[in-house]
Design a protein around this motif. Structure first.
Motif, PDB file in Angstrom:
ATOM      1  N   ASN A 230      29.691  24.868  29.492  1.00 34.01           N
ATOM      2  CA  ASN A 230      29.368  25.457  30.791  1.00 34.01           C
ATOM      3  C   ASN A 230      30.687  25.839  31.485  1.00 34.01           C
ATOM      4  O   ASN A 230      31.683  25.116  31.378  1.00 34.01           O
ATOM      5  N   VAL A 231      30.718  26.968  32.179  1.00 32.15           N
ATOM      6  CA  VAL A 231      31.984  27.471  32.733  1.00 32.15           C
ATOM      7  C   VAL A 231      32.596  26.517  33.763  1.00 32.15           C
ATOM      8  O   VAL A 231      33.834  26.379  33.828  1.00 32.15           O
ATOM      9  N   SER A 232      31.771  25.819  34.526  1.00 35.20           N
ATOM     10  CA  SER A 232      32.376  24.906  35.507  1.00 35.20           C
ATOM     11  C   SER A 232      32.939  23.668  34.806  1.00 35.20           C
ATOM     12  O   SER A 232      33.957  23.116  35.225  1.00 35.20           O
ATOM     13  N   VAL A 233      32.300  23.260  33.707  1.00 33.22           N
ATOM     14  CA  VAL A 233      32.830  22.146  32.922  1.00 33.22           C
ATOM     15  C   VAL A 233      34.149  22.558  32.258  1.00 33.22           C
ATOM     16  O   VAL A 233      35.155  21.839  32.344  1.00 33.22           O
ATOM     17  N   ALA A 234      34.151  23.701  31.598  1.00 32.34           N
ATOM     18  CA  ALA A 234      35.363  24.144  30.900  1.00 32.34           C
ATOM     19  C   ALA A 234      36.529  24.283  31.882  1.00 32.34           C
ATOM     20  O   ALA A 234      37.641  23.799  31.636  1.00 32.34           O
ATOM     21  N   THR A 235      36.262  24.926  33.018  1.00 33.19           N
ATOM     22  CA  THR A 235      37.315  25.113  34.015  1.00 33.19           C
ATOM     23  C   THR A 235      37.830  23.764  34.509  1.00 33.19           C
ATOM     24  O   THR A 235      39.041  23.558  34.660  1.00 33.19           O
ATOM     25  N   SER A 236      36.926  22.844  34.746  1.00 38.94           N
ATOM     26  CA  SER A 236      37.325  21.534  35.269  1.00 38.94           C
ATOM     27  C   SER A 236      38.182  20.770  34.271  1.00 38.94           C
ATOM     28  O   SER A 236      39.163  20.116  34.654  1.00 38.94           O
ATOM     29  N   ILE A 237      37.828  20.839  32.989  1.00 39.31           N
ATOM     30  CA  ILE A 237      38.639  20.149  31.976  1.00 39.31           C
ATOM     31  C   ILE A 237      40.036  20.784  31.891  1.00 39.31           C
ATOM     32  O   ILE A 237      41.042  20.073  31.817  1.00 39.31           O
ATOM     33  N   LEU A 238      40.100  22.105  31.943  1.00 41.06           N
ATOM     34  CA  LEU A 238      41.414  22.765  31.901  1.00 41.06           C
ATOM     35  C   LEU A 238      42.257  22.352  33.115  1.00 41.06           C
ATOM     36  O   LEU A 238      43.441  22.016  32.985  1.00 41.06           O
ATOM     37  N   LEU A 239      41.650  22.326  34.285  1.00 45.35           N
ATOM     38  CA  LEU A 239      42.394  21.945  35.494  1.00 45.35           C
ATOM     39  C   LEU A 239      42.791  20.471  35.451  1.00 45.35           C
ATOM     40  O   LEU A 239      43.878  20.096  35.908  1.00 45.35           O
ATOM     41  N   TYR A 240      41.919  19.653  34.911  1.00 42.74           N
ATOM     42  CA  TYR A 240      42.216  18.225  34.736  1.00 42.74           C
ATOM     43  C   TYR A 240      43.461  18.049  33.877  1.00 42.74           C
ATOM     44  O   TYR A 240      44.376  17.296  34.227  1.00 42.74           O
ATOM     45  N   GLU A 241      43.533  18.769  32.772  1.00 39.51           N
ATOM     46  CA  GLU A 241      44.704  18.663  31.896  1.00 39.51           C
ATOM     47  C   GLU A 241      45.944  19.256  32.555  1.00 39.51           C
ATOM     48  O   GLU A 241      47.026  18.681  32.489  1.00 39.51           O
TER      49      GLU A 241
END
Lengths: 247, 247
Positions: A230-241
């Motif tokens: 999901n785009v909000s999940v993917a974005t959140s993981i990238l920002l988390y890293e």
């Protein structure tokens, strides 16, 4: 005094603010519910409260009392809250900052709100809304942000122009691809001090013309049974890293 | 032959399958759209296709042709697809596996579907639906999974019972708290080979009685302006970290 008529001019204006063109025209928007009203008050943009008759709200602000039917008409949800706020749009500034998230054509308000929450959580300075992305002041976006849009800088602009500006500041611009590019877990800490990340539309991803301007692409390593997150999940993981500054 | 009557018995059954009690009674459910029909076919559970008249579908399965009005009546969405599938429920097995996700009272179908996608992406074996969590076969959940529920084992049970079983296998059970417990980034690789993670309801989190059974809690380090992340985002980040087996 309680306003009871749906034909009242003030009420008509509140209802109009459901539409982007009127939010842009008046420079105002409506927030729903106690939590967002308090956040707007703290941010200094609350102009007046719209309160269901007989409800007591312990916030010092100009109060307009209305009937349940009027609240219902103004609200974006099935079960409307007893308090709403009329707000001036936030005075964001033009500075792009050094940890930047760009939204290219996102359409789902829930995703955008969720992404803004994650952006604040992982220390993004600035979120850039491309012209083709759903309005920040859309009631569904506001609800999903849970007020976090008051804690981050937001810029509305053509992404092409902003990316040129970011590159002139020597900040790396990353696109996102499901499998190509660099594993986000491998980005060294020194490259996380400043970055710009572009994320794209739910179905189509980042537009080619934007993708072509990026310095590289990031991906999240995952099981190959899954085509995408999901785009909000993917974005959140990238920002988390990208927000992890531990060596 | 095209079925044209909404009173047709077959059609009435398809419509009933929108409700959990009938899905449980018949052991069947409906998937919508070409992508999910193909996934159901590959999983061997597609019993028949429901196709809008004049549409050609290149899948070898029993086909029932119906009018647009009937498709519209069966569908859960505003703009229904031209093909749907009647499926037998998946034959999941009872084994809890060794990388386990437990859902305690999640109510938003979109969140549940998104979490299942992430669970497959990050190599979870088994997702446990507590009795108080929205049904897997809810059309909105199925849509949000994008078919990923065919690639993972699912168990429906009382969480108390399952957690006892998991603990008897010497697998650590982690709850989730916003600030207390262990930073998920600090979990050593040796502890990721087997784990169980419990995530809770959107508003209320994990129930106390379940939380009390956990061996510890995990949290995601973030800016303290943010009270919490969206539950599907938080769960996905935790699974992303727990799925990382690099030293």
């Amino acid at each position: 005094m309680v306003i009871t008529s749906l034909e009242n001019d003030r009420v008509k204006k509140y209802v109009k603010l459901k539409q982007k063109k009127y939010r842009d025209m008046y420079g105002e928007f409506i927030v729903e519910g106690y939590h967002l009203v308090v956040e707007a008050y703290k941010r200094g943009i609350l102009k007046e409260m719209i309160i269901e008759e007989n409800e007591a709200v312990p916030i010092e602000a100009h109060s307009v009392y209305v009937t349940y039917d009027i609240i219902k008409k103004i609200s974006d949800v099935e079960s409307p809250p007893k308090v709403m706020g009329l707000c001036s749009k936030v005075e964001y500034n033009d500075e792009v900052g050094s940890r930047i998230l760009l939204l290219d054509g996102l359409q789902d308000p829930g995703n955008i709100g969720t992404i803004i929450r994650s952006a604040v959580a992982f220390n993004v300075d600035t979120v850039i809304f491309g012209r083709n992305t759903v309005d920040l002041y859309n009631p569904k976006v506001l609800r999903a942000t849970q007020g976090m849009m008051f804690h981050i800088n937001v810029i509305f602009d053509d992404l092409e122009e902003v990316i040129k500006k970011i590159k002139s500041l020597n900040i790396a611009v990353y696109g996102t691809k499901v499998t190509h590019g660099e594993d986000v877990r491998r980005i060294p800490v020194k490259d996380k001090k400043s970055y710009a990340l572009v994320v794209g539309n739910e179905g189509n991803g980042v537009r080619d013309e934007i993708s072509d301007m990026c310095d590289g692409n990031l991906y999240i390593r995952m099981n190959d049974k899954v085509e995408s997150l999901n785009v909000s999940v993917a974005t959140s993981i990238l920002l988390y890293e990208l927000g992890d500054m531990d060596e």
